[in-house]
Motif scaffolding. Structure first.
Motif, mmCIF file in Angstrom:
data_model
loop_
_atom_site.group_PDB
_atom_site.id
_atom_site.type_symbol
_atom_site.label_atom_id
_atom_site.label_comp_id
_atom_site.label_asym_id
_atom_site.label_seq_id
_atom_site.Cartn_x
_atom_site.Cartn_y
_atom_site.Cartn_z
ATOM 1 N N VAL A 3 0.841 -1.191 0.000
ATOM 2 C CA VAL A 3 0.000 0.000 0.000
ATOM 3 C C VAL A 3 0.876 1.240 0.000
ATOM 4 O O VAL A 3 2.006 1.241 0.475
ATOM 5 C CB VAL A 3 -0.983 0.018 1.189
ATOM 6 C CG1 VAL A 3 -1.966 -1.131 1.093
ATOM 7 C CG2 VAL A 3 -0.267 0.002 2.510
ATOM 8 N N ALA A 4 0.325 2.292 -0.543
ATOM 9 C CA ALA A 4 1.051 3.547 -0.698
ATOM 10 C C ALA A 4 1.069 4.322 0.613
ATOM 11 O O ALA A 4 0.188 4.173 1.464
ATOM 12 C CB ALA A 4 0.391 4.374 -1.786
ATOM 13 N N ASP A 5 2.080 5.168 0.753
ATOM 14 C CA ASP A 5 2.147 6.068 1.902
ATOM 15 C C ASP A 5 2.663 7.429 1.436
ATOM 16 O O ASP A 5 2.929 7.644 0.246
ATOM 17 C CB ASP A 5 3.003 5.478 3.028
ATOM 18 C CG ASP A 5 4.466 5.266 2.660
ATOM 19 O OD1 ASP A 5 4.963 5.896 1.703
ATOM 20 O OD2 ASP A 5 5.119 4.462 3.340
ATOM 21 N N GLU A 6 2.806 8.347 2.374
ATOM 22 C CA GLU A 6 3.212 9.712 2.025
ATOM 23 C C GLU A 6 4.615 9.761 1.431
ATOM 24 O O GLU A 6 4.891 10.604 0.568
ATOM 25 C CB GLU A 6 3.079 10.623 3.239
ATOM 26 C CG GLU A 6 1.624 10.815 3.626
ATOM 27 C CD GLU A 6 1.406 11.735 4.820
ATOM 28 O OE1 GLU A 6 2.381 12.309 5.341
ATOM 29 O OE2 GLU A 6 0.232 11.880 5.215
ATOM 30 N N ASP A 7 5.501 8.870 1.845
ATOM 31 C CA ASP A 7 6.838 8.815 1.238
ATOM 32 C C ASP A 7 6.748 8.428 -0.236
ATOM 33 O O ASP A 7 7.483 8.959 -1.072
ATOM 34 C CB ASP A 7 7.738 7.827 1.986
ATOM 35 C CG ASP A 7 8.120 8.305 3.374
ATOM 36 O OD1 ASP A 7 8.115 9.539 3.620
ATOM 37 O OD2 ASP A 7 8.422 7.449 4.225
ATOM 38 N N ASP A 8 5.833 7.504 -0.554
ATOM 39 C CA ASP A 8 5.629 7.121 -1.952
ATOM 40 C C ASP A 8 5.097 8.302 -2.764
ATOM 41 O O ASP A 8 5.508 8.509 -3.906
ATOM 42 C CB ASP A 8 4.647 5.947 -2.064
ATOM 43 C CG ASP A 8 5.194 4.665 -1.471
ATOM 44 O OD1 ASP A 8 6.380 4.356 -1.689
ATOM 45 O OD2 ASP A 8 4.424 3.979 -0.770
ATOM 46 N N VAL A 9 4.182 9.070 -2.177
ATOM 47 C CA VAL A 9 3.650 10.245 -2.870
ATOM 48 C C VAL A 9 4.798 11.169 -3.257
ATOM 49 O O VAL A 9 4.929 11.568 -4.423
ATOM 50 C CB VAL A 9 2.627 11.011 -1.998
ATOM 51 C CG1 VAL A 9 2.258 12.351 -2.640
ATOM 52 C CG2 VAL A 9 1.383 10.171 -1.748
ATOM 53 N N ASP A 42 -4.599 17.762 5.080
ATOM 54 C CA ASP A 42 -4.407 17.979 6.523
ATOM 55 C C ASP A 42 -4.597 16.679 7.296
ATOM 56 O O ASP A 42 -3.943 16.440 8.299
ATOM 57 C CB ASP A 42 -5.418 18.995 7.073
ATOM 58 C CG ASP A 42 -5.333 20.339 6.390
ATOM 59 O OD1 ASP A 42 -4.399 20.556 5.595
ATOM 60 O OD2 ASP A 42 -6.207 21.180 6.635
ATOM 61 N N GLU A 43 -5.515 15.865 6.818
ATOM 62 C CA GLU A 43 -5.791 14.575 7.455
ATOM 63 C C GLU A 43 -4.733 13.560 6.993
ATOM 64 O O GLU A 43 -4.551 13.352 5.799
ATOM 65 C CB GLU A 43 -7.187 14.096 7.055
ATOM 66 C CG GLU A 43 -7.639 12.866 7.780
ATOM 67 C CD GLU A 43 -9.057 12.467 7.388
ATOM 68 O OE1 GLU A 43 -9.322 11.246 7.405
ATOM 69 O OE2 GLU A 43 -9.866 13.354 7.064
ATOM 70 N N PRO A 44 -4.023 12.952 7.931
ATOM 71 C CA PRO A 44 -2.975 11.998 7.550
ATOM 72 C C PRO A 44 -3.502 10.877 6.658
ATOM 73 O O PRO A 44 -4.618 10.393 6.831
ATOM 74 C CB PRO A 44 -2.487 11.440 8.896
ATOM 75 C CG PRO A 44 -2.852 12.480 9.892
ATOM 76 C CD PRO A 44 -4.130 13.100 9.381
ATOM 77 N N GLY A 45 -2.680 10.497 5.674
ATOM 78 C CA GLY A 45 -3.037 9.391 4.802
ATOM 79 C C GLY A 45 -3.980 9.739 3.677
ATOM 80 O O GLY A 45 -4.450 8.857 2.969
ATOM 81 N N ILE A 46 -4.257 11.031 3.496
ATOM 82 C CA ILE A 46 -5.178 11.477 2.448
ATOM 83 C C ILE A 46 -4.420 12.362 1.463
ATOM 84 O O ILE A 46 -3.630 13.216 1.858
ATOM 85 C CB ILE A 46 -6.377 12.258 3.036
ATOM 86 C CG1 ILE A 46 -7.133 11.423 4.072
ATOM 87 C CG2 ILE A 46 -7.307 12.760 1.934
ATOM 88 C CD1 ILE A 46 -7.811 10.187 3.527
ATOM 89 N N LEU A 47 -4.684 12.162 0.188
ATOM 90 C CA LEU A 47 -4.048 12.928 -0.878
ATOM 91 C C LEU A 47 -5.129 13.568 -1.739
ATOM 92 O O LEU A 47 -6.073 12.892 -2.152
ATOM 93 C CB LEU A 47 -3.194 11.990 -1.739
ATOM 94 C CG LEU A 47 -2.482 12.597 -2.935
ATOM 95 C CD1 LEU A 47 -1.391 13.570 -2.488
ATOM 96 C CD2 LEU A 47 -1.892 11.491 -3.812
ATOM 97 N N ARG A 83 -7.510 7.822 -0.353
ATOM 98 C CA ARG A 83 -7.025 7.194 0.880
ATOM 99 C C ARG A 83 -5.795 6.370 0.506
ATOM 100 O O ARG A 83 -5.910 5.336 -0.167
ATOM 101 C CB ARG A 83 -8.100 6.302 1.480
ATOM 102 C CG ARG A 83 -9.320 7.053 1.964
ATOM 103 C CD ARG A 83 -10.395 6.082 2.498
ATOM 104 N NE ARG A 83 -11.574 6.802 2.905
ATOM 105 C CZ ARG A 83 -12.640 7.029 2.122
ATOM 106 N NH1 ARG A 83 -12.676 6.558 0.878
ATOM 107 N NH2 ARG A 83 -13.669 7.704 2.592
ATOM 108 N N LEU A 84 -4.621 6.825 0.929
ATOM 109 C CA LEU A 84 -3.381 6.166 0.532
ATOM 110 C C LEU A 84 -3.348 4.701 0.936
ATOM 111 O O LEU A 84 -2.851 3.860 0.187
ATOM 112 C CB LEU A 84 -2.178 6.913 1.096
ATOM 113 C CG LEU A 84 -1.976 8.321 0.545
ATOM 114 C CD1 LEU A 84 -0.809 8.991 1.244
ATOM 115 C CD2 LEU A 84 -1.770 8.289 -0.959
ATOM 116 N N ALA A 85 -3.883 4.362 2.080
ATOM 117 C CA ALA A 85 -3.861 2.980 2.565
ATOM 118 C C ALA A 85 -4.685 2.043 1.691
ATOM 119 O O ALA A 85 -4.541 0.828 1.770
ATOM 120 C CB ALA A 85 -4.349 2.912 4.011
ATOM 121 N N GLU A 86 -5.528 2.618 0.824
ATOM 122 C CA GLU A 86 -6.364 1.805 -0.065
ATOM 123 C C GLU A 86 -5.796 1.707 -1.474
ATOM 124 O O GLU A 86 -6.395 1.072 -2.341
ATOM 125 C CB GLU A 86 -7.788 2.379 -0.122
ATOM 126 C CG GLU A 86 -8.485 2.401 1.219
ATOM 127 C CD GLU A 86 -8.674 1.014 1.822
ATOM 128 O OE1 GLU A 86 -8.796 0.026 1.061
ATOM 129 O OE2 GLU A 86 -8.701 0.907 3.058
#
Length: 113
Positions: A3-9, A42-47, A83-86
């Motif tokens: 799953v993707a995360d902010e580092d991947d973004v 602002d909400e963690p894990g959201i792009l 949702r990055l986790a998805e």
């Protein structure tokens, strides 16, 4: 499944041609020729991702509501929230590239096809 995360973004966005990172509304934003195409929410894990049209953003949110959604804040704007986790990393790369293509100048897009 990875799953993707902010580092991947950050890694994937900055790998796109002529992309820079610049704060947008207090969070990391990613721009091509100073046009915002994605930003960490602002909400963690959201792009937040730029889409070609409002209709496209709405359709993506309807087609995959687990991964994508919209809020009233984005009514009238061609953005969708992810949702990055998805998302798997390859899916993230695809939607970032699509967002980049919306904002990149035609000559730059043609140069990097």
């Amino acid at each position: 499944m990875f799953v993707a995360d902010e580092d991947d973004v950050r890694r994937l966005a900055l790998a796109l041609p002529d992309t820079t990172e610049k704060p947008s509304w207090g969070t990391p934003g990613f721009r091509v020729h100073d046009k915002l195409f994605a930003r960490l929410h602002d909400e963690p894990g959201i792009l937040a991702l730029r889409r070609p049209s409002i209709e496209d953003a709405e359709e993506l949110a309807v087609a995959d509501p687990v991964a994508f959604f919209r809020t009233s804040h984005y009514t009238g704007y061609p953005y969708v929230l992810a949702r990055l986790a998805e998302l798997e990393v390859d899916e993230l790369a695809e939607v970032l590239r699509e967002a980049w293509e919306v904002q990149a100048p035609r000559s730059l897009r043609e140069q990097h096809r």
